[in-house]
Design a protein around this motif. Sequence first.
Motif, PDB file in Angstrom:
ATOM      1  N   THR A  16       0.688  -1.093  -0.095  1.00  0.00           N
ATOM      2  CA  THR A  16       0.058  -0.107  -0.067  1.00  0.00           C
ATOM      3  C   THR A  16       0.952   1.322  -0.107  1.00  0.00           C
ATOM      4  OG1 THR A  16      -1.654  -1.097   1.145  1.00  0.00           O
ATOM      5  CG2 THR A  16      -1.841   1.116   1.287  1.00  0.00           C
ATOM      6  N   LYS A  17       0.746   2.013  -1.332  1.00  0.00           N
ATOM      7  CA  LYS A  17       1.578   3.181  -1.227  1.00  0.00           C
ATOM      8  C   LYS A  17       0.981   4.636  -0.917  1.00  0.00           C
ATOM      9  CE  LYS A  17       4.096   0.862  -4.941  1.00  0.00           C
ATOM     10  NZ  LYS A  17       3.428  -0.327  -4.671  1.00  0.00           N
ATOM     11  N   TRP A  18      -0.485   4.461  -0.705  1.00  0.00           N
ATOM     12  CA  TRP A  18      -0.997   5.656  -0.520  1.00  0.00           C
ATOM     13  C   TRP A  18      -2.165   5.315   0.279  1.00  0.00           C
ATOM     14  CZ3 TRP A  18       1.507   9.243  -3.085  1.00  0.00           C
ATOM     15  CH2 TRP A  18       2.087   8.549  -4.123  1.00  0.00           C
ATOM     16  N   THR A  19      -2.716   6.242   1.336  1.00  0.00           N
ATOM     17  CA  THR A  19      -3.727   6.190   2.271  1.00  0.00           C
ATOM     18  C   THR A  19      -5.037   6.202   1.282  1.00  0.00           C
ATOM     19  OG1 THR A  19      -3.941   8.698   2.387  1.00  0.00           O
ATOM     20  CG2 THR A  19      -2.514   7.649   3.872  1.00  0.00           C
ATOM     21  N   GLU A  22      -5.331   9.881   0.123  1.00  0.00           N
ATOM     22  CA  GLU A  22      -4.659  10.057  -1.205  1.00  0.00           C
ATOM     23  C   GLU A  22      -5.177   9.445  -2.374  1.00  0.00           C
ATOM     24  OE1 GLU A  22      -0.303  10.835   0.867  1.00  0.00           O
ATOM     25  OE2 GLU A  22      -1.151   8.671   0.548  1.00  0.00           O
ATOM     26  N   GLN A  23      -5.614   8.182  -2.018  1.00  0.00           N
ATOM     27  CA  GLN A  23      -6.308   7.493  -3.328  1.00  0.00           C
ATOM     28  C   GLN A  23      -7.598   8.282  -3.720  1.00  0.00           C
ATOM     29  OE1 GLN A  23      -6.630   3.648  -1.763  1.00  0.00           O
ATOM     30  NE2 GLN A  23      -4.647   2.890  -2.542  1.00  0.00           N
ATOM     31  N   ARG A  26      -6.435  11.555  -5.555  1.00  0.00           N
ATOM     32  CA  ARG A  26      -5.850  11.224  -6.760  1.00  0.00           C
ATOM     33  C   ARG A  26      -7.220  11.046  -7.997  1.00  0.00           C
ATOM     34  NH1 ARG A  26      -0.666   7.776  -6.704  1.00  0.00           N
ATOM     35  NH2 ARG A  26      -0.426   8.785  -9.000  1.00  0.00           N
ATOM     36  N   ILE A  72       0.246  15.033  -8.331  1.00  0.00           N
ATOM     37  CA  ILE A  72      -0.609  15.244  -7.120  1.00  0.00           C
ATOM     38  C   ILE A  72      -0.221  16.626  -6.603  1.00  0.00           C
ATOM     39  CG2 ILE A  72      -0.311  14.408  -4.587  1.00  0.00           C
ATOM     40  CD1 ILE A  72       0.595  11.762  -5.605  1.00  0.00           C
ATOM     41  N   LEU A  93       5.049  12.918  -6.646  1.00  0.00           N
ATOM     42  CA  LEU A  93       4.854  12.148  -5.645  1.00  0.00           C
ATOM     43  C   LEU A  93       5.203  12.481  -4.242  1.00  0.00           C
ATOM     44  CD1 LEU A  93       5.833   8.672  -7.395  1.00  0.00           C
ATOM     45  CD2 LEU A  93       3.666  10.137  -7.544  1.00  0.00           C
ATOM     46  N   LYS A 126       9.464   8.957  -2.110  1.00  0.00           N
ATOM     47  CA  LYS A 126       9.140  10.302  -2.256  1.00  0.00           C
ATOM     48  C   LYS A 126       9.732  11.429  -2.137  1.00  0.00           C
ATOM     49  CE  LYS A 126       4.520   8.019  -1.432  1.00  0.00           C
ATOM     50  NZ  LYS A 126       3.496   7.988  -0.732  1.00  0.00           N
TER      51      LYS A 126
END
Length: 184
Positions: A16-19, A22-23, A26, A72, A93, A126
């Motif tokens: 998992t790269k994004w909360t 954040e998803q 995006r 972003i 990012l 990042k």
Amino acid sequence: MTGSAGIDVAANRAATKWTRREQAGRVLWALATPFFRLSPRPLWGWRRAMLRAFGATVGRGVHVYPTVRISIPWNLTLCEGCAVGDHAILYALGPITLGLRATVSQYAHLCAGSHDWHAPAMPLTKPPIAIGADVWICADVFVGPGVTVGDGAILGARAVVMRDVDPQCIVAGNPAKHIRSRTK
């Protein structure tokens, strides 16, 4: 699935790269992007307002051309009077900061994201990019993750900048090398 170099591709893709926030942001930005990209060129204020609505810090008099690609926006700080030219890519990012009156010319690519190739899963990193005041990033320049460019520097056309650049320096080439210092 482990590759020939011991890289754990499956672990990287599963990470998992994004909360969730954040998803969601995006996705909303992707839906709003056509309104940014299709806006007429002189509507600087419209694009500034859109970026601010998505969390970017945008100073007065900032000019962002409609064809600029921004991944972003909430990771952007665009200080007063800076400009980002046609078809530039701000792959934010991580944080990207453009200082006062900085210019990013057409087709330049600022890449604030990479992968830690030391770790088998190659996790996303990042690292921030910081561009100082009165910097000119010429056409087609690539600025890599974690780079800081000092005030008044010039990055020559098509340079690949993977290391910090001192203030008032002119760099060019691949990899970018110091050409000379600017005179005041």
